[in-house]
Motif scaffolding. Structure first.
Motif, PDB file in Angstrom:
ATOM      1  N   GLN A  47     -26.926  -9.228  -6.531  1.00  0.00           N
ATOM      2  CA  GLN A  47     -27.306  -7.834  -6.738  1.00  0.00           C
ATOM      3  C   GLN A  47     -26.565  -6.933  -5.755  1.00  0.00           C
ATOM      4  O   GLN A  47     -26.485  -7.238  -4.562  1.00  0.00           O
ATOM      5  N   ASP A  48     -26.036  -5.827  -6.245  1.00  0.00           N
ATOM      6  CA  ASP A  48     -25.304  -4.871  -5.426  1.00  0.00           C
ATOM      7  C   ASP A  48     -26.291  -3.944  -4.726  1.00  0.00           C
ATOM      8  O   ASP A  48     -26.917  -3.094  -5.344  1.00  0.00           O
ATOM      9  N   LEU A  49     -26.421  -4.105  -3.388  1.00  0.00           N
ATOM     10  CA  LEU A  49     -27.376  -3.311  -2.626  1.00  0.00           C
ATOM     11  C   LEU A  49     -26.717  -2.271  -1.729  1.00  0.00           C
ATOM     12  O   LEU A  49     -27.401  -1.620  -0.938  1.00  0.00           O
ATOM     13  N   GLY A  50     -25.400  -2.116  -1.828  1.00  0.00           N
ATOM     14  CA  GLY A  50     -24.763  -1.084  -1.018  1.00  0.00           C
ATOM     15  C   GLY A  50     -23.315  -1.366  -0.715  1.00  0.00           C
ATOM     16  O   GLY A  50     -22.794  -2.462  -0.971  1.00  0.00           O
ATOM     17  N   GLY A  51     -22.651  -0.359  -0.125  1.00  0.00           N
ATOM     18  CA  GLY A  51     -21.253  -0.475   0.243  1.00  0.00           C
ATOM     19  C   GLY A  51     -21.087  -0.966   1.673  1.00  0.00           C
ATOM     20  O   GLY A  51     -21.849  -1.819   2.157  1.00  0.00           O
ATOM     21  N   VAL A  52     -20.093  -0.426   2.358  1.00  0.00           N
ATOM     22  CA  VAL A  52     -19.820  -0.826   3.737  1.00  0.00           C
ATOM     23  C   VAL A  52     -21.079  -0.648   4.573  1.00  0.00           C
ATOM     24  O   VAL A  52     -21.710   0.415   4.561  1.00  0.00           O
ATOM     25  N   SER A  53     -21.466  -1.715   5.296  1.00  0.00           N
ATOM     26  CA  SER A  53     -22.740  -1.692   6.026  1.00  0.00           C
ATOM     27  C   SER A  53     -22.607  -2.410   7.364  1.00  0.00           C
ATOM     28  O   SER A  53     -21.781  -3.311   7.530  1.00  0.00           O
ATOM     29  N   ILE A  54     -23.437  -1.990   8.310  1.00  0.00           N
ATOM     30  CA  ILE A  54     -23.597  -2.707   9.559  1.00  0.00           C
ATOM     31  C   ILE A  54     -24.932  -3.439   9.481  1.00  0.00           C
ATOM     32  O   ILE A  54     -25.935  -2.861   9.049  1.00  0.00           O
ATOM     33  N   LEU A  67     -38.241 -16.967  15.143  1.00  0.00           N
ATOM     34  CA  LEU A  67     -38.676 -15.633  14.768  1.00  0.00           C
ATOM     35  C   LEU A  67     -37.445 -14.749  14.825  1.00  0.00           C
ATOM     36  O   LEU A  67     -36.777 -14.670  15.866  1.00  0.00           O
ATOM     37  N   SER A  68     -37.112 -14.119  13.720  1.00  0.00           N
ATOM     38  CA  SER A  68     -35.879 -13.341  13.673  1.00  0.00           C
ATOM     39  C   SER A  68     -36.082 -12.000  12.981  1.00  0.00           C
ATOM     40  O   SER A  68     -36.990 -11.824  12.160  1.00  0.00           O
ATOM     41  N   ALA A  69     -35.219 -11.052  13.351  1.00  0.00           N
ATOM     42  CA  ALA A  69     -35.189  -9.728  12.730  1.00  0.00           C
ATOM     43  C   ALA A  69     -33.782  -9.480  12.226  1.00  0.00           C
ATOM     44  O   ALA A  69     -32.795  -9.872  12.873  1.00  0.00           O
ATOM     45  N   TRP A  70     -33.678  -8.850  11.062  1.00  0.00           N
ATOM     46  CA  TRP A  70     -32.384  -8.577  10.447  1.00  0.00           C
ATOM     47  C   TRP A  70     -32.459  -7.238   9.737  1.00  0.00           C
ATOM     48  O   TRP A  70     -33.503  -6.874   9.177  1.00  0.00           O
ATOM     49  N   GLY A  71     -31.367  -6.489   9.788  1.00  0.00           N
ATOM     50  CA  GLY A  71     -31.368  -5.190   9.132  1.00  0.00           C
ATOM     51  C   GLY A  71     -30.039  -4.877   8.485  1.00  0.00           C
ATOM     52  O   GLY A  71     -29.025  -5.546   8.732  1.00  0.00           O
ATOM     53  N   SER A  72     -30.026  -3.865   7.647  1.00  0.00           N
ATOM     54  CA  SER A  72     -28.796  -3.404   7.006  1.00  0.00           C
ATOM     55  C   SER A  72     -28.860  -1.889   6.837  1.00  0.00           C
ATOM     56  O   SER A  72     -29.852  -1.356   6.332  1.00  0.00           O
ATOM     57  N   VAL A  73     -27.806  -1.217   7.305  1.00  0.00           N
ATOM     58  CA  VAL A  73     -27.700   0.236   7.154  1.00  0.00           C
ATOM     59  C   VAL A  73     -26.311   0.539   6.614  1.00  0.00           C
ATOM     60  O   VAL A  73     -25.296   0.186   7.224  1.00  0.00           O
ATOM     61  N   GLY A  74     -26.252   1.167   5.434  1.00  0.00           N
ATOM     62  CA  GLY A  74     -24.969   1.479   4.818  1.00  0.00           C
ATOM     63  C   GLY A  74     -24.332   2.720   5.413  1.00  0.00           C
ATOM     64  O   GLY A  74     -25.030   3.622   5.905  1.00  0.00           O
TER      65      GLY A  74
END
Length: 236
Positions: A47-54, A67-74
């Protein structure tokens, strides 16, 4: 969401993006990690959830528990923003985990406290056999996916992956599918559907004698939506 997308409730001890081990003895002290990926596109389970992201990440592990945390911001302001928390356990090749996925965007703004409408809770179970790894994911709370009648169907996803070496670099072939009809994947998936067929190549790029970074490229095809993607990323 990706990995802690995700997609329940049978076991609440575990990991969103399952990382597999292969018979390694659990460490005797707490280990911590922090990092970030820069990706040319955010494709999750076909599934396409966004373009260039950090995509930043941080985690703690101890004696097989994590225990882990993960994020995505386009980089595009309209892209979906994501924040995942995963609790997991692994022993040898066995993995089990629970992930809380949270999504918000300009088109669908959501508060973190909107657990029913902005979160998906997923349980994952998997085993790494070495030449082959099998993982099963099922939504159990929040946005779980519905059928044509609007009833909850607890959308699920199964993946089979095979790592190998070729030409001096690491490769990974993977196929993923949704086993029954649901609205969570591919807009709407009416029955068993293959959602992702992918091939990834990765290698360490050496900058100096003491510094290098992982570089990867991945080709992805979603036979259900007819979507095709070629993305790359680097890790810090």
């Amino acid at each position: 969401m990706k990995m802690i997308k995700g997609k329940r409730m049978m076991l609440i001890i575990a990991i969103l993006g399952l990382t597999s081990t292969s018979g390694i003895k659990a460490q005797d002290k707490v280990e911590a990690s922090v990092g970030a990926d820069l990706v040319s596109g955010y494709i999750w389970r076909g599934q396409d959830l966004g373009g260039v992201s950090i995509q930043p990440s941080a985690g703690l592990s101890y004696k097989g528990f994590s225990l882990s945390a993960w994020g995505s911001v386009g980089f595009n302001g309209g892209d979906t923003k994501e924040f995942d928390l995963t609790l997991g356990y692994s022993y040898g090749g066995f993995n089990i985990g629970v992930t809380d996925y949270w999504f918000t965007s300009q088109d669908s703004p959501a508060r973190y406290s909107d657990y029913k409408d902005a979160h998906t809770f997923e349980v994952a179970l998997g085993y790494d056999f070495g030449p082959l790894a099998v993982n099963w994911f099922t939504n159990f709370a929040g946005l779980v996916g519905t059928n044509e009648e609007g009833k909850d169907v607890y959308a699920s996803y199964i993946s089979i992956s095979a790592p190998f070496k070729l030409g001096g670099i690491d490769w990974n072939a993977e196929i993923g599918a949704t086993p029954w009809a649901n609205s969570f994947y591919n807009g709407y998936s009416d029955g068993f559907k293959v959602s992702s067929i992918s091939l990834q190549a990765s290698k360490e790029v050496k900058i100096t004698d003491s510094f290098s970074f992982p570089l990867w490229a991945q080709a992805i095809w979603n036979p259900t939506t007819k979507g095709a993607y070629f993305v790359a990323g680097i890790s810090f």
